[in-house]
Every structure is written in C-alpha cells, then in structure tokens.
Design a protein around this motif. Structure first.
Motif, mmCIF file in Angstrom:
data_model
loop_
_atom_site.group_PDB
_atom_site.id
_atom_site.type_symbol
_atom_site.label_atom_id
_atom_site.label_comp_id
_atom_site.label_asym_id
_atom_site.label_seq_id
_atom_site.Cartn_x
_atom_site.Cartn_y
_atom_site.Cartn_z
ATOM 1 N N VAL A 249 49.569 -79.056 68.359
ATOM 2 C CA VAL A 249 48.410 -78.461 69.042
ATOM 3 C C VAL A 249 47.963 -77.208 68.289
ATOM 4 C CG1 VAL A 249 47.580 -77.311 71.134
ATOM 5 C CG2 VAL A 249 49.004 -79.367 71.331
ATOM 6 N N LEU A 250 48.928 -76.395 67.865
ATOM 7 C CA LEU A 250 48.595 -75.177 67.117
ATOM 8 C C LEU A 250 47.807 -75.504 65.851
ATOM 9 C CD1 LEU A 250 51.969 -73.286 67.562
ATOM 10 C CD2 LEU A 250 49.721 -72.289 68.081
ATOM 11 N N ARG A 251 48.199 -76.581 65.197
ATOM 12 C CA ARG A 251 47.501 -76.984 63.973
ATOM 13 C C ARG A 251 46.125 -77.569 64.287
ATOM 14 N NH1 ARG A 251 45.938 -81.212 60.994
ATOM 15 N NH2 ARG A 251 46.497 -82.627 62.691
ATOM 16 N N ARG B 59 40.517 -61.749 59.033
ATOM 17 C CA ARG B 59 39.700 -61.167 57.973
ATOM 18 C C ARG B 59 40.529 -60.276 57.064
ATOM 19 N NH1 ARG B 59 34.840 -58.046 60.577
ATOM 20 N NH2 ARG B 59 36.611 -57.247 61.740
ATOM 21 N N ARG B 60 40.042 -60.087 55.871
ATOM 22 C CA ARG B 60 40.650 -59.138 54.957
ATOM 23 C C ARG B 60 39.547 -58.375 54.230
ATOM 24 N NH1 ARG B 60 44.435 -60.251 57.664
ATOM 25 N NH2 ARG B 60 46.528 -60.875 56.992
ATOM 26 N N LEU B 61 39.976 -57.209 53.727
ATOM 27 C CA LEU B 61 39.064 -56.308 53.043
ATOM 28 C C LEU B 61 39.540 -56.208 51.591
ATOM 29 C CD1 LEU B 61 36.894 -54.299 54.052
ATOM 30 C CD2 LEU B 61 38.758 -52.703 54.498
ATOM 31 N N PHE C 263 49.749 -69.131 63.037
ATOM 32 C CA PHE C 263 50.300 -67.801 63.279
ATOM 33 C C PHE C 263 50.130 -66.896 62.064
ATOM 34 C CE2 PHE C 263 53.167 -70.113 66.376
ATOM 35 C CZ PHE C 263 52.702 -69.480 67.524
ATOM 36 N N GLY C 264 49.291 -67.281 61.140
ATOM 37 C CA GLY C 264 49.094 -66.489 59.938
ATOM 38 C C GLY C 264 50.140 -66.821 58.892
ATOM 39 N N GLU C 265 50.269 -65.908 57.921
ATOM 40 C CA GLU C 265 51.120 -66.195 56.753
ATOM 41 C C GLU C 265 51.384 -64.862 56.073
ATOM 42 O OE1 GLU C 265 52.214 -68.863 54.843
ATOM 43 O OE2 GLU C 265 52.438 -67.760 52.960
ATOM 44 N N GLY C 266 52.567 -64.721 55.470
ATOM 45 C CA GLY C 266 52.851 -63.505 54.716
ATOM 46 C C GLY C 266 53.340 -62.373 55.606
ATOM 47 N N ILE C 267 53.093 -61.156 55.177
ATOM 48 C CA ILE C 267 53.706 -59.995 55.848
ATOM 49 C C ILE C 267 53.199 -59.793 57.270
ATOM 50 C CG2 ILE C 267 54.156 -58.758 53.687
ATOM 51 C CD1 ILE C 267 51.763 -56.934 54.426
ATOM 52 N N HIS C 268 52.012 -60.302 57.601
ATOM 53 C CA HIS C 268 51.484 -60.124 58.962
ATOM 54 C C HIS C 268 51.767 -61.325 59.859
ATOM 55 C CE1 HIS C 268 49.390 -56.333 58.304
ATOM 56 N NE2 HIS C 268 49.057 -56.805 57.114
ATOM 57 N N PHE C 269 52.624 -62.231 59.401
ATOM 58 C CA PHE C 269 52.942 -63.410 60.227
ATOM 59 C C PHE C 269 53.251 -62.950 61.645
ATOM 60 C CE2 PHE C 269 55.667 -66.533 62.211
ATOM 61 C CZ PHE C 269 55.010 -67.709 61.930
ATOM 62 N N CYS C 270 52.654 -63.664 62.595
ATOM 63 C CA CYS C 270 52.714 -63.276 64.005
ATOM 64 C C CYS C 270 54.120 -62.908 64.482
ATOM 65 C CB CYS C 270 52.176 -64.408 64.865
ATOM 66 S SG CYS C 270 52.233 -64.025 66.616
ATOM 67 N N LEU C 271 54.246 -61.686 64.929
ATOM 68 C CA LEU C 271 55.542 -61.211 65.433
ATOM 69 C C LEU C 271 55.864 -61.851 66.779
ATOM 70 C CD1 LEU C 271 57.694 -59.086 64.611
ATOM 71 C CD2 LEU C 271 56.446 -57.447 66.016
ATOM 72 N N LEU D 38 57.783 -65.827 71.056
ATOM 73 C CA LEU D 38 57.451 -65.686 72.480
ATOM 74 C C LEU D 38 56.386 -66.704 72.900
ATOM 75 C CD1 LEU D 38 57.821 -64.150 75.137
ATOM 76 C CD2 LEU D 38 56.036 -62.562 74.395
ATOM 77 N N ALA D 39 55.347 -66.862 72.076
ATOM 78 C CA ALA D 39 54.286 -67.824 72.388
ATOM 79 C C ALA D 39 54.857 -69.237 72.450
ATOM 80 C CB ALA D 39 53.187 -67.741 71.324
ATOM 81 N N ARG D 40 55.724 -69.559 71.491
ATOM 82 C CA ARG D 40 56.340 -70.899 71.473
ATOM 83 C C ARG D 40 57.208 -71.112 72.714
ATOM 84 N NH1 ARG D 40 57.228 -70.349 65.058
ATOM 85 N NH2 ARG D 40 55.724 -71.942 64.434
HETATM 86 C C1 HEM Z 1 49.729 -61.365 64.284
HETATM 87 C C2 HEM Z 1 48.270 -65.642 66.072
HETATM 88 C C3 HEM Z 1 50.731 -64.827 70.165
HETATM 89 C C4 HEM Z 1 51.865 -60.417 68.568
HETATM 90 C C5 HEM Z 1 49.151 -62.609 64.412
HETATM 91 C C6 HEM Z 1 48.378 -63.268 63.383
HETATM 92 C C7 HEM Z 1 47.955 -64.456 63.900
HETATM 93 C C8 HEM Z 1 48.469 -64.559 65.240
HETATM 94 C C9 HEM Z 1 47.089 -65.494 63.201
HETATM 95 C C10 HEM Z 1 48.096 -62.726 61.964
HETATM 96 C C11 HEM Z 1 46.755 -62.086 61.866
HETATM 97 C C12 HEM Z 1 46.433 -61.633 60.460
HETATM 98 O O1 HEM Z 1 47.226 -61.813 59.519
HETATM 99 O O2 HEM Z 1 45.345 -61.060 60.276
HETATM 100 C C13 HEM Z 1 48.833 -65.787 67.328
HETATM 101 C C14 HEM Z 1 48.727 -66.985 68.131
HETATM 102 C C15 HEM Z 1 49.422 -66.749 69.281
HETATM 103 C C16 HEM Z 1 49.964 -65.413 69.197
HETATM 104 C C17 HEM Z 1 47.976 -68.253 67.728
HETATM 105 C C18 HEM Z 1 49.650 -67.642 70.471
HETATM 106 C C19 HEM Z 1 49.663 -68.930 70.410
HETATM 107 C C20 HEM Z 1 51.270 -63.563 70.093
HETATM 108 C C21 HEM Z 1 52.101 -62.956 71.100
HETATM 109 C C22 HEM Z 1 52.390 -61.695 70.660
HETATM 110 C C23 HEM Z 1 51.764 -61.540 69.358
HETATM 111 C C24 HEM Z 1 52.559 -63.610 72.396
HETATM 112 C C25 HEM Z 1 53.192 -60.613 71.292
HETATM 113 C C26 HEM Z 1 53.418 -60.459 72.549
HETATM 114 C C27 HEM Z 1 51.400 -60.308 67.281
HETATM 115 C C28 HEM Z 1 51.595 -59.135 66.450
HETATM 116 C C29 HEM Z 1 50.968 -59.392 65.228
HETATM 117 C C30 HEM Z 1 50.408 -60.740 65.314
HETATM 118 C C31 HEM Z 1 52.340 -57.873 66.848
HETATM 119 C C32 HEM Z 1 50.860 -58.450 64.029
HETATM 120 C C33 HEM Z 1 51.936 -58.693 63.025
HETATM 121 C C34 HEM Z 1 51.742 -57.862 61.770
HETATM 122 O O3 HEM Z 1 50.612 -57.416 61.484
HETATM 123 O O4 HEM Z 1 52.737 -57.622 61.061
HETATM 124 N N1 HEM Z 1 49.197 -63.422 65.527
HETATM 125 N N2 HEM Z 1 49.580 -64.863 67.999
HETATM 126 N N3 HEM Z 1 51.098 -62.687 69.048
HETATM 127 N N4 HEM Z 1 50.696 -61.258 66.563
HETATM 128 FE FE1 HEM Z 1 50.231 -63.094 67.257
#
Ligand code: HEM
Length: 372
Positions: free
Chosen positions: A251-253, A262-264, A314-322, A326-328
């Motif tokens: 579903v996520l895919r 976005r990036r700058l 959930f992104g890729e690299g250093i900003h991969f979703c933290l 929890l979401a899973r």
């Molecule tokens: C970063 C997606 C749920 C916390 C990200 C990024 C994506 C993403 C794509 C990277 C954005 C970028 O690189 O510009 C999602 C999706 C979620 C979800 C699809 C649910 C299905 C959550 C939840 C939390 C969360 C539940 C926390 C309670 C964060 C944080 C970052 C992040 C803290 C920043 C990480 C960093 O910059 O190092 N998320 N997210 N996300 N997400 Fe999620």
C-alpha cells in the motif's frame, strides 16, 4: 496523479521549469536524496530574516529541515528517545486505543472510517507517547490539522506560538518529575555529554505532530481503499494475518501517503543529463519512483504479496522517516483488529471530493465503509 507520473517518467523524467526541477525516476529520486551535500533540506534559509528570527526564538528548526552536521547531532539525540525497541513497547497501548475506537462503531454496518479510526488513532497514540493529558487532545488535533494545512507553503505563526508555549510548559512540568514519556526521554537524552535544548525539544515535538499524524491517517485510509478496489484482499488478510506487514508495504508503494518532497540545490551538480545550480528547487516525486517500471515489475499493479519492495514512501538517506516503525506498527495493529472484528470492510462511493486536497499528501478526508 498516477497517470501524469507515468507520462512524465516516459517523456520528461527530469523536467525543468525556470528554477524548478521535477524528477520522476527511482534512480534520480534516490540519487538526489542520498546526496545531501548538493541537495539541501534547510528551507528556513529561504525565509525573510525577521520571520526567521521570530520562528527560531519559538523553536529550533527540526531535523527534517536541517543538513549535517546539525542534522546528525540532533538526529542522534532524538533517536535515543525514539528507538525501534521503545516504539515496539507501545504495541499493547496502540491495540487498546484501536479497540476503544472500534467499540464506538460496533454493530454499525456503515460508518465513516476516517472519523471512527484512521484520523483519531495516530493523534491519540502520539499524545499517549508524549504523555499529554487526555483533556488536551482536542487542542492537539486542531494544531496538527493547522500544521498540515500550511505544509509546503509556509508557517502558521499563531499555531507555532501556541504549541511552543504548550510544550514549554510540559517540559517544565516534566523537569520536576521525569517519567518514561517521550518528553522526559528527550530531556534525559545525551550524546557525548550534550543534551537537547528547550527549543530543540519543542521543535521535535512539533515535527512529530506535523509529520506523524496525517501521514499515518492517510496510510490507513489508503489501505482500506486499495483493499476495496481489489476484492478478496481483506478476506485473504483475515485468513493469513502474517501477510499484513507485506500488504502494508505494498500500500505504501502503490498509494504513497507522502507523494513528494523537496530539496534546495546548494552547489553545482547534475541529475542525469540535467545541470543544476544553487537556487534551483528540486521536486522529488516519491510516488512516481514507487511506480517506476524499471524497478518494480508490473509497477502499476497492486500485488498484495509483492516480494521485492524497496519503495521510497518513507524517503531515503539521512532523512529516512524516523517514525516508520511507529507508522508500520499502527497500521499492522489496526489491520489485525479490523480483520478480527469483520468478515469484510468495503469502501463505498469513494469520490474525488473526499480526497485530501493537496499535491503533497494522498489520502481521504472521509471514507464511508460497509462492514460485515
Ligand atoms: C521524515 C514519510 C509517519 C516522523 C519522513 C520523510 C518521509 C516520511 C517521506 C522524509 C522526508 C524528506 O526526506 O524530505 C512518512 C510516512 C508516514 C510517516 C509515509 C506514515 C505512513 C511518521 C510518524 C512519525 C514520523 C508516525 C513520528 C511520530 C518523521 C520524522 C522525520 C520524517 C521525525 C524526519 C527525519 C529526518 O529528517 O531525519 N517521513 N512518515 N513520520 N518522519 Fe515520517
């Protein structure tokens, strides 16, 4: 949007319009997200200085909008409080909240599942994790809605101010009596003798509300819609619950809650054959990468038990979703409890007007289901 992504992948995979560059292929999307030296996340750098000063006083920029070395230091600190193991320990609480929500609509054959479950669940869970008293929940929901409304366009200064004050109060309270809620863990977190500042804790708490709520709501709603479009999915998951995590990844895919980021550009570089230079904006289409036919066989098809699935939802690299663990976890628990209670859940009259009105997020504001 899927048809447009497909067209762009085949005709204009790297597309420039003035300073804006739009990218659609998996290869380019991952290359950009992996190269933080060229492609920066520091969007506050673009703000008018006075606005920036005001905002920085309220809360530090969150890890989402920082580059290394600041990003690395902060992410290490907040990760201490947000470990996969810690998150796994919330499972019983998440199950309890899910069941309490489902009890409210028990016995009804039709209801709006967004209102009943997918909207309240993530807010209630994050409030529990932060240790916010139940009476403040309504305020929380309102703030997180406000944050999402301006996402990608700017800042809602009033909301930022209210939230900063609120969390600041919470931090004072917790400093007197540390317990094991997330705010207390953040206060205690330490790397090489360094601690988070008050502004950093506030910035991270605000990010959790903004990044974690609507995204998870959308994942759950998208799952219901996708399973409904593919009859037999719900029944199959009911019979084979161990397949639920795999189905959620698909579903996520297939319907990514976050369609793009976005990036700058901060130094000269290239994306494929396209030259980029400082000042360019890159629109990174995660959803298009997730449907790239060069990476995923039958990429436009929903395959509930897809094997290889290296999606970038959930992104890729250093900003991969933290918050990915929890979401899973929330999605798995919700699907487990739904399949225990019901023989089938089917979305009825899914209409475009019910979709979330945003080009960044994909989800539903309401979703009438028939439950049997
Ligand atoms: C970063 C997606 C749920 C916390 C990200 C990024 C994506 C993403 C794509 C990277 C954005 C970028 O690189 O510009 C999602 C999706 C979620 C979800 C699809 C649910 C299905 C959550 C939840 C939390 C969360 C539940 C926390 C309670 C964060 C944080 C970052 C992040 C803290 C920043 C990480 C960093 O910059 O190092 N998320 N997210 N996300 N997400 Fe999620």
């Amino acid at each position: 949007p899927f048809e447009w992504y497909r067209k762009m992948r085949s005709e204009n995979p790297v597309y420039r319009e003035d300073n804006n560059v739009y990218i659609f292929k998996y290869r380019d999307v991952t290359a950009v997200l992996d190269d933080y030296r060229t492609f920066s996340s520091q969007f506050r750098d673009l703000m008018a200085p006075e606005m920036r000063r005001q905002l920085d006083e309220l809360s530090s920029p969150s890890i989402l909008i920082l580059d290394p070395p600041k990003h690395t230091k902060l992410r290490n600190l907040v990760s201490r409080a947000f470990t996969p193991m810690k998150i796994a320990s919330y499972e019983p609480e998440i199950r309890k909240i899910t069941n309490a929500l489902l009890d409210v609509v028990d016995g009804r054959s039709t209801f709006d599942i967004v209102k009943a479950l997918t909207y309240p669940l993530p807010v209630l869970v994050i409030s529990k994790i932060l240790g916010v008293p139940d009476r403040d929940m309504e305020k929380f929901k309102e703030w997180s809605d406000n944050l999402v409304r301006v996402l990608g366009f700017g800042v809602d200064m009033d909301t930022e101010r209210e939230m900063a004050q609120y969390f600041s109060g919470l931090i004072d309270e917790r400093k007197h009596s540390l317990s094991d809620d997330l705010i207390s863990l953040l206060i205690r977190a330490e790397v090489d003798g360094e601690h988070l500042t008050r502004q950093e804790i506030i910035g991270f708490s605000i990010l959790l509300l903004a990044a974690g709520n609507e995204t998870t709501t959308n994942l759950l709603s998208n799952a219901i819609v996708t399973f409904s479009e593919h009859p037999g999915s719900f029944e199959r998951l009911r019979e084979e619950r161990s397949l639920i995590p795999t189905a959620i990844e698909e579903v996520l895919r297939y319907r990514s809650p976050v369609q793009s980021t976005r990036r700058l550009v901060k130094r000269e570089g290239r994306i494929g054959d396209m030259k980029v230079e400082p000042g360019d904006f890159i629109f990174v289409y995660l959803q298009s990468a997730n449907r790239d036919e060069d990476v995923f066989p039958n990429s436009e098809e929903f395959i509930i038990d897809r094997k290889e699935n290296r999606h970038v939802a959930f992104g890729e690299g250093i900003h991969f979703c933290l918050g990915a663990p929890l979401a899973r976890l929330e999605a798995r628990v919700a699907m487990e409890e739904l399949t225990k209670r019901y023989g089938d859940i089917r979305a009825v009259h899914v209409s475009p007007e019910d979709r979330v009105d945003s080009f960044i997020m994909y989800g539903y504001r309401r979703l009438e289901v028939q439950a049997s």
